[in-house]
Design a protein around this motif. Structure first.
Motif, PDB file in Angstrom:
ATOM      1  N   UNK A   1       0.832  -1.365   0.033  1.00 19.62           N
ATOM      2  CA  UNK A   1       0.064   0.034   0.159  1.00 19.62           C
ATOM      3  C   UNK A   1       0.934   1.297  -0.060  1.00 19.62           C
ATOM      4  N   UNK A   2       0.210   2.280  -0.531  1.00 19.14           N
ATOM      5  CA  UNK A   2       1.086   3.647  -0.460  1.00 19.14           C
ATOM      6  C   UNK A   2       1.524   3.914   1.094  1.00 19.14           C
ATOM      7  N   UNK A   3       2.417   4.816   1.224  1.00 19.62           N
ATOM      8  CA  UNK A   3       2.918   5.426   2.296  1.00 19.62           C
ATOM      9  C   UNK A   3       2.034   5.935   3.404  1.00 19.62           C
ATOM     10  N   UNK A   5      -1.156   5.357   3.700  1.00 16.85           N
ATOM     11  CA  UNK A   5      -2.025   4.609   4.505  1.00 16.85           C
ATOM     12  C   UNK A   5      -1.375   3.679   5.548  1.00 16.85           C
ATOM     13  N   UNK A  15       7.405  -6.918   3.488  1.00 19.00           N
ATOM     14  CA  UNK A  15       7.811  -6.427   2.083  1.00 19.00           C
ATOM     15  C   UNK A  15       9.176  -5.995   1.874  1.00 19.00           C
ATOM     16  N   UNK A  18      10.768  -9.303   0.999  1.00 20.49           N
ATOM     17  CA  UNK A  18      10.534  -9.596  -0.328  1.00 20.49           C
ATOM     18  C   UNK A  18      11.467  -9.016  -1.418  1.00 20.49           C
ATOM     19  N   UNK A  19      11.489  -7.540  -0.988  1.00 26.86           N
ATOM     20  CA  UNK A  19      12.278  -6.991  -2.063  1.00 26.86           C
ATOM     21  C   UNK A  19      13.863  -7.290  -2.082  1.00 26.86           C
ATOM     22  N   UNK A  22      14.070 -10.522  -3.738  1.00 24.18           N
ATOM     23  CA  UNK A  22      14.000 -10.173  -5.247  1.00 24.18           C
ATOM     24  C   UNK A  22      15.428  -9.799  -5.810  1.00 24.18           C
TER      25      UNK A  22
ATOM     26  N   UNK B  85       4.537  -6.745  -6.956  1.00 25.14           N
ATOM     27  CA  UNK B  85       4.937  -6.149  -5.835  1.00 25.14           C
ATOM     28  C   UNK B  85       6.094  -5.171  -5.943  1.00 25.14           C
ATOM     29  N   UNK B  86       7.150  -5.768  -6.869  1.00 28.31           N
ATOM     30  CA  UNK B  86       8.257  -4.918  -7.128  1.00 28.31           C
ATOM     31  C   UNK B  86       8.057  -3.650  -7.407  1.00 28.31           C
ATOM     32  N   UNK B  88       5.046  -2.239  -7.684  1.00 29.67           N
ATOM     33  CA  UNK B  88       4.373  -1.285  -6.799  1.00 29.67           C
ATOM     34  C   UNK B  88       5.186  -0.636  -5.996  1.00 29.67           C
ATOM     35  N   UNK B  89       6.289  -1.226  -5.537  1.00 35.51           N
ATOM     36  CA  UNK B  89       7.007  -0.406  -4.651  1.00 35.51           C
ATOM     37  C   UNK B  89       8.055   0.627  -5.427  1.00 35.51           C
ATOM     38  N   UNK B  92       5.332   3.231  -6.467  1.00 37.94           N
ATOM     39  CA  UNK B  92       4.608   4.360  -5.280  1.00 37.94           C
ATOM     40  C   UNK B  92       5.251   4.553  -4.066  1.00 37.94           C
ATOM     41  N   UNK B  93       6.109   3.639  -3.874  1.00 43.38           N
ATOM     42  CA  UNK B  93       6.741   3.774  -2.312  1.00 43.38           C
ATOM     43  C   UNK B  93       8.159   4.333  -2.524  1.00 43.38           C
ATOM     44  N   UNK B 179      -2.481   8.709  -6.121  1.00 45.20           N
ATOM     45  CA  UNK B 179      -2.631   8.090  -4.910  1.00 45.20           C
ATOM     46  C   UNK B 179      -4.100   8.284  -4.108  1.00 45.20           C
ATOM     47  N   UNK B 182      -6.534   5.888  -3.940  1.00 42.01           N
ATOM     48  CA  UNK B 182      -6.457   4.826  -3.070  1.00 42.01           C
ATOM     49  C   UNK B 182      -6.855   5.217  -1.667  1.00 42.01           C
ATOM     50  N   UNK B 200      -6.582  -0.542  -8.346  1.00 45.90           N
ATOM     51  CA  UNK B 200      -5.210  -0.810  -8.740  1.00 45.90           C
ATOM     52  C   UNK B 200      -5.229  -1.526  -9.948  1.00 45.90           C
TER      53      UNK B 200
END
Lengths: 281, 287
Positions: A1-3, A5, A15, A18-19, A22, B85-86, B88-89, B92-93, B179, B182, B200
């Motif tokens: 989710x975005x920061x 939230x 997460x 996972x990164x 990866x 997920x990667x 997304x990161x 967005x993050x 953003x 969401x 999304x």
């Protein structure tokens, strides 16, 4: 989710883990290739037997990369092919870009779609279809005029044509994308001031296109150098690098392959560095 | 149109027509013609559907074909799951330096050639290679096990090679997602699953389609990775095409195989685009 939230510490930890995994997965194969280029053993496999530069410089029982005639010849062959493919792709790509962005004619939309087609044809099929068609042409020339057209048989010219057939699509996309953003007011101003069409092209449009030409050229060179699928179908007696490496890997890899790989990586990194530094946008 | 302009148009048209005509259209027609004939006597050919009949009669051939398609599909799905997920990161993050660093790290393996990547996996997975030796020394296996030359190693190599082609379109698609959508959904009490599905994923659909189509196509047409990581068990269809053409010199059979692969590839691209309502040109420009 975005920061923004709220999130539990556990899911944040998950997460991050996972990164990390990866990127480990992404870099692991390249790392071992580099490490085993320096291993003092006849095969690029563990255990580690000490550091050596033999696989680059040795000349004797072990033959290092810089004394491996066959390998050097294939590097030169690949370079020649890549230079030809780059030059042809840029030339035709620029023509195509003008055709798509500056001309209006019937069937233009269809043509612009057709230019993307080579990107969705598997490389192996591009290779064998060109092989089959060129053989027919050669056969035809032989039967009708009794001339042997050597360049239509597997070898450097066919490899160049095979790689060019899809790399030019990418060059076209890159160059056309930049030409599309060109401000035509500049051109009109020059025309009003009495410049000739050719002068405008040389002094205004070409300098404007330079970054795109540079980027497209680097990508074309790299794609050509690394291409295997199409090249493999069209190779004659002089194997380019990827085909030679493939043959050696099937026989059982030696660390010379790691040494070449390291050089390739350094070279691509250099090329990538140049492209990204020059990229204005 | 002025005559000078007309001439210029023809001059610009010539290279494109030569390229598409001589290197794409005519060669594929040649393949089609080759695939529809059969040798009846030395240097004598007749029209026939024999090549295609052989494909369906011989289980080895269509098994390989189906297997190639299935593994490619599986590889595409796995790539999407791993990459999302990667992406997304990154979109967005991550911000600023760390974002640039991640993108550079992603590109790194793809500036190195496929040959180099495959060599890396061979060194890692072979019975005498890095991972089996580690597992053995850690006492997890009684003896070094061969991790290479099976379906899993083929799948691994294919997914690895495809990641970038999935990540780039995904990142591009996710970056355009606002953003505040969401946030609004969250404030209004939307569950995470619902936000993911309705906002999304629906926003990222074009990127997902573009990435999946690209990955499936590249995987289907791959030769190096399945052959080197699968060894004798690879049974990859492009290998069959090569064998017929170059080793057996049976061009008619090879041409039929090539055409079948091309049809499958085109069909899947078409289905993929139809399912998500995307245009062909749009999608390719995206990648």
């Amino acid at each position: 989710m975005i920061p923004s939230i709220p999130q539990s510490a556990r899911s944040r930890l998950l997460r991050t883990a996972y990164l990390a995994l990866f990127f480990l997965f992404l870099l692991l194969p390249l790392t071992v290739v580099v490490i085993f280029a320096f291993n003092d053993a006849p095969y690029p496999l563990p255990p580690w037997r000490g550091f050596t530069l033999d696989w680059f410089f040795a000349q004797g029982d072990r033959i290092g990369l810089f004394h491996d005639e066959e390998m050097l010849a294939s590097l030169w062959q690949s370079t020649r092919i890549a230079l030809w493919v780059t030059a042809l792709s840029l030339l035709v790509g620029t023509c195509n870009a003008f055709l798509l962005e500056r001309c209006r004619f019937r069937g233009q939309r269809l043509l612009s779609l057709a230019m993307l087609l080579p990107l969705v044809i598997p490389g192996v099929i591009l290779g064998i279809s060109i092989l089959a068609f060129m053989s027919r042409l050669a056969q035809f020339a032989d039967d009708t005029w009794g001339v042997e057209l050597e360049f239509l048989r597997p070898g450097l010219p066919l490899i160049v044509l095979g790689q060019f057939s899809y790399i030019v699509s990418i060059a076209t996309l890159t160059i056309a994308a930049r030409l599309k953003r060109f401000d035509t007011a500049l051109e009109e101003a020059a025309l009003n001031l009495g410049a000739s069409r050719w002068a405008i092209f040389r002094t205004i449009i070409l300098p404007y296109l330079r970054p795109a030409l540079f980027g497209a050229g680097a990508i074309a060179f790299l794609l050509s150098f690394e291409n295997f699928n199409t090249t493999y179908m069209l190779t004659g007696s002089d194997a380019p690098l990827t085909v030679l490496m493939y043959g050696r890997m099937k026989e059982g890899a030696t660390p010379v392959l790691n040494a070449v790989s390291l050089m390739l990586m350094l070279f691509s990194a250099l090329l990538a560095g140049i492209v990204y530094r020059r990229k204005p946008d | 149109m002025r005559p000078a302009n007309r001439l210029l148009l023809w001059l610009l048209l010539a290279p494109a027509v030569l390229w598409l005509g001589l290197l794409i259209v005519l060669p594929h027609l040649e393949i089609l013609m080759l695939s529809l004939r059969q040798r009846v006597a030395p240097h004598e050919y007749a029209f026939s559907l024999q090549q295609y009949a052989t494909f369906f009669d011989e289980p080895l051939y269509w098994h390989t074909f189906a297997r190639t398609a299935l593994i490619s599909l599986l590889a595409t799905l796995l790539t999407l799951l791993l990459a999302f997920p990667v992406a997304w990161h990154i979109a967005k993050v991550a911000r600023g330096r760390s974002k640039a660093l991640m993108l550079a790290l992603l590109l790194l393996p793809f500036w190195a050639s496929e040959m180099v990547r495959t060599l890396g996996w061979v060194i890692l997975l072979r019975g005498s290679g890095v991972i089996p030796q580690w597992l053995f020394h850690l006492g997890l296996t009684a003896e070094p096990v061969e991790l290479l030359y099976n379906d899993a190693s083929i799948l691994l190599g294919l997914v690895y090679s495809s990641l970038l082609f999935m990540l780039i379109p995904l990142v591009n698609a996710l970056e355009t997602l606002d953003d505040s959508l969401v946030e609004a959904a969250y404030d209004l009490g939307g569950s995470r699953v619902n936000i993911l599905r309705q906002i999304i994923l629906s926003h990222a659909a074009p990127g997902i389609a573009a990435g999946s189509v690209m990955v499936f196509m590249l995987t289907l047409g791959n030769y190096l990775t399945p052959v080197l990581l699968g060894g004798k068990n690879s049974m990859w269809f492009t290998e069959q095409i090569y064998t017929q053409f170059i080793t057996r010199f049976n061009w008619e059979q090879g041409a039929a195989f090539a055409l079948l692969l091309l049809v499958l590839s085109t069909l899947m691209v078409w289905v993929g685009l139809k399912l998500t309502g995307q245009g062909f040109g749009e999608t390719l420009r995206r990648t």
